[in-house]
Enzyme design. Structure first.
Site, PDB file in Angstrom:
ATOM      1  N   HIS A  12     155.663   3.309-146.836  1.00  0.00           N
ATOM      2  CA  HIS A  12     154.640   4.195-146.287  1.00  0.00           C
ATOM      3  C   HIS A  12     155.205   5.558-145.881  1.00  0.00           C
ATOM      4  O   HIS A  12     154.444   6.479-145.633  1.00  0.00           O
ATOM      5  CB  HIS A  12     153.918   3.547-145.114  1.00  0.00           C
ATOM      6  CG  HIS A  12     153.031   2.420-145.539  1.00  0.00           C
ATOM      7  ND1 HIS A  12     151.922   2.603-146.325  1.00  0.00           N
ATOM      8  CD2 HIS A  12     153.120   1.098-145.319  1.00  0.00           C
ATOM      9  CE1 HIS A  12     151.355   1.443-146.571  1.00  0.00           C
ATOM     10  NE2 HIS A  12     152.069   0.503-145.973  1.00  0.00           N
TER      11      HIS A  12
ATOM     12  N   ASN B  19     148.779   8.356-138.706  1.00  0.00           N
ATOM     13  CA  ASN B  19     147.390   8.713-138.410  1.00  0.00           C
ATOM     14  C   ASN B  19     147.251   9.974-137.570  1.00  0.00           C
ATOM     15  O   ASN B  19     146.139  10.409-137.283  1.00  0.00           O
ATOM     16  CB  ASN B  19     146.649   7.540-137.762  1.00  0.00           C
ATOM     17  CG  ASN B  19     147.253   7.110-136.446  1.00  0.00           C
ATOM     18  OD1 ASN B  19     148.377   7.471-136.114  1.00  0.00           O
ATOM     19  ND2 ASN B  19     146.514   6.327-135.701  1.00  0.00           N
TER      20      ASN B  19
ATOM     21  N   ASN C 164     145.152   6.978-144.022  1.00  0.00           N
ATOM     22  CA  ASN C 164     145.027   7.504-142.654  1.00  0.00           C
ATOM     23  C   ASN C 164     145.703   8.856-142.471  1.00  0.00           C
ATOM     24  O   ASN C 164     145.209   9.701-141.729  1.00  0.00           O
ATOM     25  CB  ASN C 164     145.572   6.508-141.642  1.00  0.00           C
ATOM     26  CG  ASN C 164     144.708   5.272-141.526  1.00  0.00           C
ATOM     27  OD1 ASN C 164     143.512   5.319-141.767  1.00  0.00           O
ATOM     28  ND2 ASN C 164     145.311   4.159-141.178  1.00  0.00           N
TER      29      ASN C 164
END
Length: 134
Positions: free
Chosen positions: A14, A64, A110
């Site tokens: 990620h 996020n 996100n």
């Protein structure tokens, strides 16, 4: 060019956006030029490529909230959403595959959604790097 990811979680799929920026900084010979910029809560390196001045940005926030750093840097460097390239992971692409997307929705990402919200625009170009699904 903003590499989206979770700051401090190096080596995870990620955070591939930040890894891509590290590689780009090495190729542009500015890898030693990263500096923490408190104004936008990010690591920043300045570079030149093909006559273009680049601001390389790795937000120092969780995914996020990456958009807050990107929007602050855009204001500092007088950039509009159309000047910004986001580099981020894509679960729906096979591991290592890449695609460029011009604007559009966040597609459930996100970090991209955070950037769209903070910049009040979806015009950013995205380099989607495939990480596949577990």
């Amino acid at each position: 060019v903003a590499g989206l990811g979770n700051y401090g979680l190096w080596g995870t799929r990620h955070s591939v956006g930040m890894a891509v920026l590290d590689r780009l900084a090495r190729q542009l010979a500015v890898a030693e030029g990263w500096r923490a910029d408190r104004r936008c809560c990010a690591d920043v390196a300045l570079a030149t490529a093909h006559g273009l001045e680049l601001v390389l940005l790795k937000p120092r926030r969780f995914m996020n909230l990456n958009g807050l750093s990107v929007a602050s840097a855009a204001e500092i460097y007088n950039l509009g959403p159309e000047d910004i390239y986001l580099v981020h992971d894509d679960l729906d692409k096979a591991l290592g595959k890449v695609a460029i997307k011009l604007g559009g929705s966040a597609r459930g990402h996100n970090g991209v959604q955070s950037c769209i919200s903070a910049l009040r625009s979806s015009e950013m170009t995205r380099l989607r790097v495939g990480i596949g699904r577990p």
